[in-house]
Write a protein that holds these residues in place. Structure first.
Motif, PDB file in Angstrom:
ATOM      1  N   THR A 120      -1.378  -7.038 -54.269  1.00 25.02           N
ATOM      2  CA  THR A 120      -0.796  -7.486 -53.193  1.00 25.02           C
ATOM      3  C   THR A 120      -1.422  -9.390 -52.753  1.00 25.02           C
ATOM      4  O   THR A 120      -1.455  -9.587 -53.675  1.00 25.02           O
ATOM      5  CB  THR A 120      -1.826  -7.086 -51.913  1.00 25.02           C
ATOM      6  N   ILE A 121      -1.122  -9.386 -51.478  1.00 17.74           N
ATOM      7  CA  ILE A 121      -1.738 -10.609 -50.851  1.00 17.74           C
ATOM      8  C   ILE A 121      -3.104 -10.798 -50.204  1.00 17.74           C
ATOM      9  O   ILE A 121      -3.950  -9.567 -50.399  1.00 17.74           O
ATOM     10  CB  ILE A 121      -0.872 -10.984 -49.575  1.00 17.74           C
ATOM     11  N   SER A 122      -3.113 -11.665 -49.859  1.00 16.62           N
ATOM     12  CA  SER A 122      -5.395 -11.742 -49.671  1.00 16.62           C
ATOM     13  C   SER A 122      -4.960 -11.637 -48.113  1.00 16.62           C
ATOM     14  O   SER A 122      -6.474 -11.300 -47.910  1.00 16.62           O
ATOM     15  CB  SER A 122      -5.652 -13.384 -50.354  1.00 16.62           C
ATOM     16  N   HIS A 123      -4.449 -11.979 -47.538  1.00 19.51           N
ATOM     17  CA  HIS A 123      -4.696 -12.616 -45.668  1.00 19.51           C
ATOM     18  C   HIS A 123      -3.455 -11.737 -45.198  1.00 19.51           C
ATOM     19  O   HIS A 123      -2.410 -11.765 -45.925  1.00 19.51           O
ATOM     20  CB  HIS A 123      -5.961 -13.117 -45.432  1.00 19.51           C
ATOM     21  N   SER A 124      -3.188 -11.293 -44.118  1.00 23.18           N
ATOM     22  CA  SER A 124      -2.430 -11.255 -43.464  1.00 23.18           C
ATOM     23  C   SER A 124      -1.602 -12.881 -42.849  1.00 23.18           C
ATOM     24  O   SER A 124      -2.202 -14.188 -42.664  1.00 23.18           O
ATOM     25  CB  SER A 124      -2.789 -10.491 -41.999  1.00 23.18           C
ATOM     26  N   VAL A 125      -0.589 -12.696 -42.221  1.00 30.46           N
ATOM     27  CA  VAL A 125       0.263 -14.291 -41.962  1.00 30.46           C
ATOM     28  C   VAL A 125       1.738 -13.525 -41.827  1.00 30.46           C
ATOM     29  O   VAL A 125       2.403 -12.389 -41.828  1.00 30.46           O
ATOM     30  CB  VAL A 125       0.658 -14.821 -43.823  1.00 30.46           C
ATOM     31  N   VAL A 126       1.772 -14.949 -40.804  1.00 27.69           N
ATOM     32  CA  VAL A 126       3.693 -14.836 -40.311  1.00 27.69           C
ATOM     33  C   VAL A 126       3.832 -15.847 -40.260  1.00 27.69           C
ATOM     34  O   VAL A 126       3.255 -17.139 -40.248  1.00 27.69           O
ATOM     35  CB  VAL A 126       2.804 -14.600 -38.480  1.00 27.69           C
ATOM     36  N   LYS A 178       1.387  -8.202 -44.036  1.00 26.21           N
ATOM     37  CA  LYS A 178      -0.462  -7.151 -44.603  1.00 26.21           C
ATOM     38  C   LYS A 178      -1.123  -7.061 -45.554  1.00 26.21           C
ATOM     39  O   LYS A 178       0.259  -6.757 -45.942  1.00 26.21           O
ATOM     40  CB  LYS A 178      -0.423  -6.501 -43.367  1.00 26.21           C
ATOM     41  N   PRO A 179      -2.170  -7.586 -46.128  1.00 30.15           N
ATOM     42  CA  PRO A 179      -1.939  -6.756 -47.747  1.00 30.15           C
ATOM     43  C   PRO A 179      -2.269  -5.212 -47.448  1.00 30.15           C
ATOM     44  O   PRO A 179      -2.447  -4.612 -45.755  1.00 30.15           O
ATOM     45  CB  PRO A 179      -3.274  -7.617 -47.710  1.00 30.15           C
ATOM     46  N   ALA A 180      -2.144  -4.504 -48.332  1.00 24.06           N
ATOM     47  CA  ALA A 180      -2.092  -3.203 -48.150  1.00 24.06           C
ATOM     48  C   ALA A 180      -2.868  -2.269 -49.782  1.00 24.06           C
ATOM     49  O   ALA A 180      -3.422  -3.449 -50.923  1.00 24.06           O
ATOM     50  CB  ALA A 180      -0.662  -2.192 -48.668  1.00 24.06           C
ATOM     51  N   ALA A 181      -3.581  -1.405 -49.994  1.00 27.88           N
ATOM     52  CA  ALA A 181      -4.660  -0.675 -50.641  1.00 27.88           C
ATOM     53  C   ALA A 181      -3.555  -0.666 -51.643  1.00 27.88           C
ATOM     54  O   ALA A 181      -2.877  -0.602 -51.505  1.00 27.88           O
ATOM     55  CB  ALA A 181      -5.537  -0.095 -50.150  1.00 27.88           C
ATOM     56  N   GLU A 227       4.549 -18.711 -49.063  1.00 33.20           N
ATOM     57  CA  GLU A 227       4.136 -20.359 -49.221  1.00 33.20           C
ATOM     58  C   GLU A 227       2.870 -20.899 -48.106  1.00 33.20           C
ATOM     59  O   GLU A 227       1.551 -21.447 -48.311  1.00 33.20           O
ATOM     60  CB  GLU A 227       4.901 -21.516 -48.751  1.00 33.20           C
ATOM     61  N   GLN A 228       2.664 -19.768 -47.213  1.00 32.73           N
ATOM     62  CA  GLN A 228       1.710 -20.071 -46.072  1.00 32.73           C
ATOM     63  C   GLN A 228      -0.321 -19.395 -46.678  1.00 32.73           C
ATOM     64  O   GLN A 228      -1.590 -19.740 -46.634  1.00 32.73           O
ATOM     65  CB  GLN A 228       1.780 -19.477 -45.145  1.00 32.73           C
ATOM     66  N   LEU A 229       0.205 -18.706 -48.092  1.00 31.48           N
ATOM     67  CA  LEU A 229      -1.151 -17.553 -48.339  1.00 31.48           C
ATOM     68  C   LEU A 229      -2.253 -18.887 -49.279  1.00 31.48           C
ATOM     69  O   LEU A 229      -1.594 -18.837 -49.997  1.00 31.48           O
ATOM     70  CB  LEU A 229      -0.232 -16.607 -49.348  1.00 31.48           C
ATOM     71  N   ARG A 230      -3.134 -18.489 -48.940  1.00 39.57           N
ATOM     72  CA  ARG A 230      -4.414 -18.953 -49.603  1.00 39.57           C
ATOM     73  C   ARG A 230      -4.843 -18.255 -50.581  1.00 39.57           C
ATOM     74  O   ARG A 230      -5.490 -16.938 -50.087  1.00 39.57           O
ATOM     75  CB  ARG A 230      -5.486 -19.648 -48.076  1.00 39.57           C
ATOM     76  N   SER A 231      -5.120 -18.675 -51.361  1.00 39.17           N
ATOM     77  CA  SER A 231      -6.949 -17.655 -52.263  1.00 39.17           C
ATOM     78  C   SER A 231      -8.419 -17.253 -51.471  1.00 39.17           C
ATOM     79  O   SER A 231      -8.134 -18.621 -51.065  1.00 39.17           O
ATOM     80  CB  SER A 231      -6.485 -18.360 -53.723  1.00 39.17           C
TER      81      SER A 231
END
Length: 196
Positions: free
Chosen positions: A94-100, A111-114, A159-163
């Motif tokens: 998944t992804i680490s955090h929500s992003v718009v 949005k990240p999911a389980a 591309e906005q996602l951060r670790s």
């Protein structure tokens, strides 16, 4: 004798091996539209295709190809997508955090999911996320439903996602605190020995 001379001159002889260095990438055509250019004698029609390319491990690219024939436009779109590939930060499946993100009139929320949730997305968003290798995510496409703009907005969001490490250093919190709850490691409580 002439054949030997020709082989010496031509480095591209017939017994060359196919390119093995070309990596395996998943290609997906998102959209094919017929577009028209008005000229003196009427209209000249061409095809515009939107192609997404990804390796399934966080590298993704979107390309647009335009040509008089559909196969040529797909080939051009694929080449452009391969050239424009970027790396995105994933957190497992998944992804680490929500992003718009916005692109043109399209707005996409990720949005990240389980684990086990799957890809809850439609159309262009699903194609981009699956090519990137994301398996569990919740999405909402808001605004325009133009497939090209939706795909580009999805790439902009990725591309906005951060670790988790980058976010924790920016916020001054522990890495464990900023991860999604299903990825947090349990802190073992040290229990005091019981006196008998």
């Amino acid at each position: 004798m002439a054949k030997q001379q020709r082989e010496q001159r031509d480095p591209r002889s017939d017994n060359r091996e196919p390119r093995e260095d070309r990596e395996e990438l998943a290609e997906r055509v998102i959209d094919i539209k017929r577009v028209a250019k008005v000229i003196k004698g009427g209209r000249r029609f061409a095809f515009r295709t939107v192609v997404v390319v990804g390796d399934g491990q966080g590298r993704i690219g979107v390309g647009i190809g335009k040509a008089r024939g559909v196969p040529d436009s797909i080939r051009k779109g694929t080449e452009r997508a391969r050239r424009q590939m970027t790396k995105v930060n994933l957190s497992g499946t998944t992804i680490s955090h929500s992003v718009v993100a916005r692109y043109g009139g399209a707005q996409v929320l990720l949005k990240p999911a389980a684990p086990g949730t799957g890809v809850i997305a439609g159309g262009g968003v699903r194609a981009v996320l699956e090519a990137a290798g994301i398996r569990d995510i919740l999405t909402k496409s808001q605004g325009s439903n133009n497939l090209l703009n939706v795909a580009m907005a999805t790439v902009a969001a990725l591309e906005q996602l951060r670790s988790a490490e980058e976010i924790s250093s920016m916020r001054g919190k522990s890495v464990n605190h900023v991860r999604p709850f299903w990825e947090r490691k349990r802190v073992e409580k040290t229990e005091a020995p019981v006196n008998e």
